[in-house]
Design a protein around this motif. Structure first.
Motif, short mmCIF file in Angstrom:
data_model
loop_
_atom_site.label_atom_id
_atom_site.label_comp_id
_atom_site.label_asym_id
_atom_site.label_seq_id
_atom_site.Cartn_x
_atom_site.Cartn_y
_atom_site.Cartn_z
N UNK A 1 0.85 -1.20 0.00
CA UNK A 1 0.00 0.00 0.00
C UNK A 1 0.88 1.24 0.00
N UNK A 2 0.32 2.35 -0.52
CA UNK A 2 1.08 3.60 -0.51
C UNK A 2 0.98 4.33 0.82
N UNK B 1 -5.85 4.85 6.68
CA UNK B 1 -6.48 4.00 5.67
C UNK B 1 -5.42 3.49 4.70
N UNK B 2 -5.42 2.18 4.46
CA UNK B 2 -4.37 1.57 3.64
C UNK B 2 -5.00 0.71 2.54
#
Length: 233
Positions: free
Chosen positions: A162-163, A192-193
């Protein structure tokens, strides 16, 4: 004459049958690498270097027995009879990661292929953890170490899930003997991922603090895993 041909055929078939049935054998071990930095809440690993004597040996395997502070490891391979026509005399090196699970704080003695001509001994130290969580840090999901001959710069390559995770720092420690542990620590920048596989490449300069000509680069990775390679020091 027919009886003789039949006898010869039966002998050949018997040899081929034996050649095609593998048995498990212990294999030669060269080194036991014990990385520094494992705590009593980590999934501990040691890395065993050895070789298969020829191509009659397949599929290195390992079994582990832990009794108190003594760790016994057996490294074996499936061996096909030397009469097998597909067994060239080629030595095949291997580097096997041996998972020891979670260990209590303390010093451990390691024996690989004990009481045989292949016996090797080593040691391992486990520190007291400061957290109940397995792996106090989140590490990058490294799956490959790229080396360039003559350079002390290596590239850690892989994909992060994830970013929302970015690289915080890369710490390098050693065991004072023959292992550099490379710790690419990540930090979460938002709660939040969303799942999104993002390719990365991080450069690291290997220190020149150890005297051994050959050292292990032990890169800690996400989910308690690691990537390992031999580095000419």
């Amino acid at each position: 004459m027919k009886a003789m041909k039949k006898t010869i055929l039966m002998m050949v078939l018997g040899l081929l049958a034996n050649a095609g049935t593998p048995v498990e054998r212990l294999v030669p071990v060269k080194n036991i690498f014990s990385p520094e930095g494992f705590d009593s809440n980590d999934n501990v690993e040691v890395i065993v270097e050895g070789h298969l004597p020829n191509l009659c040996h397949k599929t290195p395997m390992k079994t582990v027995s832990i009794n108190g502070n003594s760790i016994d490891i057996k490294v074996t391979a499936l061996h096909y009879h030397d009469s097998n026509p597909f067994c060239p005399q080629v030595i095949v090196p291997f580097l096997e990661t041996v998972s020891l699970g979670v260990l209590d704080k303390g010093d451990y003695k390691i024996t690989v292929n004990g009481k045989t001509i292949f016996e090797k001994e080593g040691s391992l130290s486990i520190n007291e953890s400061t957290s109940d969580a397995v792996d106090e840090h989140v590490y990058a999901r490294v799956n490959y170490i790229e080396k360039t001959e003559g350079s002390r710069i290596v590239k850690l390559k892989g994909y992060n899930p994830s970013d929302c995770f970015v690289l915080d720092k890369i710490e390098v420690i050693n065991n004072g003997k023959d292992v550099y542990s490379i710790l690419p620590q990540m930090k979460q920048v938002r709660p939040d991922c969303p799942m999104e596989m993002l390719e990365f490449e991080y450069e690291v300069e290997v220190p020149n603090d150890l005297k051994s000509d050959r050292v292990l680069l032990h890169v800690r990775a996400m989910e308690g895993k690691s990537v390992n390679t031999i580095f000419n020091n």
